[in-house]
Write an enzyme that holds these catalytic residues in place. Structure first.
Site, PDB file in Angstrom:
ATOM      1  N   GLN A  11       0.853  -1.190   0.000  1.00  0.00           N
ATOM      2  CA  GLN A  11       0.000   0.000   0.000  1.00  0.00           C
ATOM      3  C   GLN A  11       0.882   1.231   0.000  1.00  0.00           C
ATOM      4  O   GLN A  11       1.786   1.370   0.814  1.00  0.00           O
ATOM      5  CB  GLN A  11      -0.930   0.024   1.215  1.00  0.00           C
ATOM      6  CG  GLN A  11      -1.713   1.325   1.305  1.00  0.00           C
ATOM      7  CD  GLN A  11      -3.036   1.193   2.034  1.00  0.00           C
ATOM      8  OE1 GLN A  11      -3.497   0.098   2.324  1.00  0.00           O
ATOM      9  NE2 GLN A  11      -3.659   2.322   2.320  1.00  0.00           N
ATOM     10  N   GLY A  12       0.615   2.111  -0.952  1.00  0.00           N
ATOM     11  CA  GLY A  12       1.349   3.364  -1.042  1.00  0.00           C
ATOM     12  C   GLY A  12       0.424   4.534  -0.825  1.00  0.00           C
ATOM     13  O   GLY A  12      -0.719   4.372  -0.394  1.00  0.00           O
ATOM     14  N   ALA A  13       0.917   5.725  -1.148  1.00  0.00           N
ATOM     15  CA  ALA A  13       0.128   6.937  -0.954  1.00  0.00           C
ATOM     16  C   ALA A  13      -0.996   7.054  -1.974  1.00  0.00           C
ATOM     17  O   ALA A  13      -1.991   7.740  -1.744  1.00  0.00           O
ATOM     18  CB  ALA A  13       1.045   8.158  -1.048  1.00  0.00           C
ATOM     19  N   GLU A  14      -0.839   6.369  -3.115  1.00  0.00           N
ATOM     20  CA  GLU A  14      -1.808   6.516  -4.199  1.00  0.00           C
ATOM     21  C   GLU A  14      -2.644   5.275  -4.463  1.00  0.00           C
ATOM     22  O   GLU A  14      -3.739   5.374  -5.001  1.00  0.00           O
ATOM     23  CB  GLU A  14      -1.063   6.885  -5.506  1.00  0.00           C
ATOM     24  CG  GLU A  14      -0.278   8.184  -5.454  1.00  0.00           C
ATOM     25  CD  GLU A  14      -1.179   9.404  -5.415  1.00  0.00           C
ATOM     26  OE1 GLU A  14      -2.293   9.334  -5.977  1.00  0.00           O
ATOM     27  OE2 GLU A  14      -0.775  10.423  -4.827  1.00  0.00           O
ATOM     28  N   ALA A  15      -2.096   4.101  -4.114  1.00  0.00           N
ATOM     29  CA  ALA A  15      -2.774   2.872  -4.532  1.00  0.00           C
ATOM     30  C   ALA A  15      -2.494   1.711  -3.584  1.00  0.00           C
ATOM     31  O   ALA A  15      -1.532   1.724  -2.815  1.00  0.00           O
ATOM     32  CB  ALA A  15      -2.330   2.504  -5.952  1.00  0.00           C
ATOM     33  N   ASP A 131       9.750   6.447 -11.549  1.00  0.00           N
ATOM     34  CA  ASP A 131      10.122   5.834 -10.266  1.00  0.00           C
ATOM     35  C   ASP A 131      11.064   4.652 -10.523  1.00  0.00           C
ATOM     36  O   ASP A 131      10.820   3.526 -10.078  1.00  0.00           O
ATOM     37  CB  ASP A 131       8.869   5.368  -9.523  1.00  0.00           C
ATOM     38  CG  ASP A 131       9.163   4.968  -8.071  1.00  0.00           C
ATOM     39  OD1 ASP A 131      10.213   5.384  -7.544  1.00  0.00           O
ATOM     40  OD2 ASP A 131       8.346   4.243  -7.485  1.00  0.00           O
TER      41      ASP A 131
END
Length: 220
Positions: A11-15, A131
């Site tokens: 889990q990241g900041a966007e997805a 990235d």
């Protein structure tokens, strides 16, 4: 979100990224979630645009002979991209386990050259990954490198954007792997051998970006 059982793996900041099944095949489902601080209508529009952009970057790279996960389905209602699950280890993991083994020196050099060729193809078709790290490259079955996670990817013909892409990768090497200068130099040399006049321009700009980065570091 999904009818089949799924396992959250990142889990990241966007997805959020899930391991799941798609038509009987092991798959990855990448879901972009809502941002409560944005107006709902704006959030919906931006999220849909980002999903489509990511999928297009992957498709364009794949069409140009770059190893990426195969796209299975784009669900733009729920903002999910279903794609192939790549069996293998990240290049980061492979290097950490094998970099000091003399018997793997040739294999590591082959991998660096493959990365250089991959990035040359990508920049030639004006795709910026955004990235580039060894965590976003998977060594499939100990054979070929697959480039993943185009979440920050976009299309650009600007030399500066391509130079920054390379700089991000160099910084990733410096912060993650020892003897990184030698490894990255193989990537850069191969990249330049496969980009012609474009590579000359990118390399010149890359040196400028490097210099700016050093000045920022010295300034603290």
């Amino acid at each position: 979100m999904m009818e089949v059982e799924s396992k959250l793996i990142k889990q990241g900041a966007e997805a959020r990224v899930f391991q799941t099944m798609f038509c009987g095949k092991k798959a990855i489902a990448k879901e972009r979630f809502k941002k409560p601080y944005r107006l709902p209508s704006l959030d919906e529009k931006l999220t849909q645009r980002r999903v489509v952009k990511e999928a297009r970057c992957m498709a364009k790279c794949s069409k140009s002979g770059i190893n990426t996960p195969t796209l299975y389905l784009i669900d733009n209602v729920n903002h999910v991209i279903y794609m192939e699950f790549i069996e293998g280890v990240t290049v980061k993991e492979f290097l950490r386990k094998n970099q000091d083994k003399i018997e793997n020196k040739n294999k590591i050099e082959e991998i660096m050259k493959e990365i250089g060729i991959m990035l040359a193809k990508m920049h030639t078709i004006d795709i910026i990954h955004g990235d580039l790290t060894t965590s976003n490259m998977i060594l499939r079955d100990n054979k070929s490198v697959v480039l993943i996670d185009f979440g920050l990817g976009y299309t650009s013909h600007l030399i500066e954007d391509k130079a920054v892409d390379l700089y991000v990768l160099e910084r990733a090497f410096l912060s993650t792997h020892h003897n990184s200068e030698e490894l990255f130099s193989i990537i850069l040399k191969t990249y330049l051998e496969n980009t012609g006049s474009l590579g000359v321009q990118v390399n010149k700009k890359f040196e400028e970006v490097r210099l700016r980065g050093r000045k920022r570091s010295m300034a603290g």
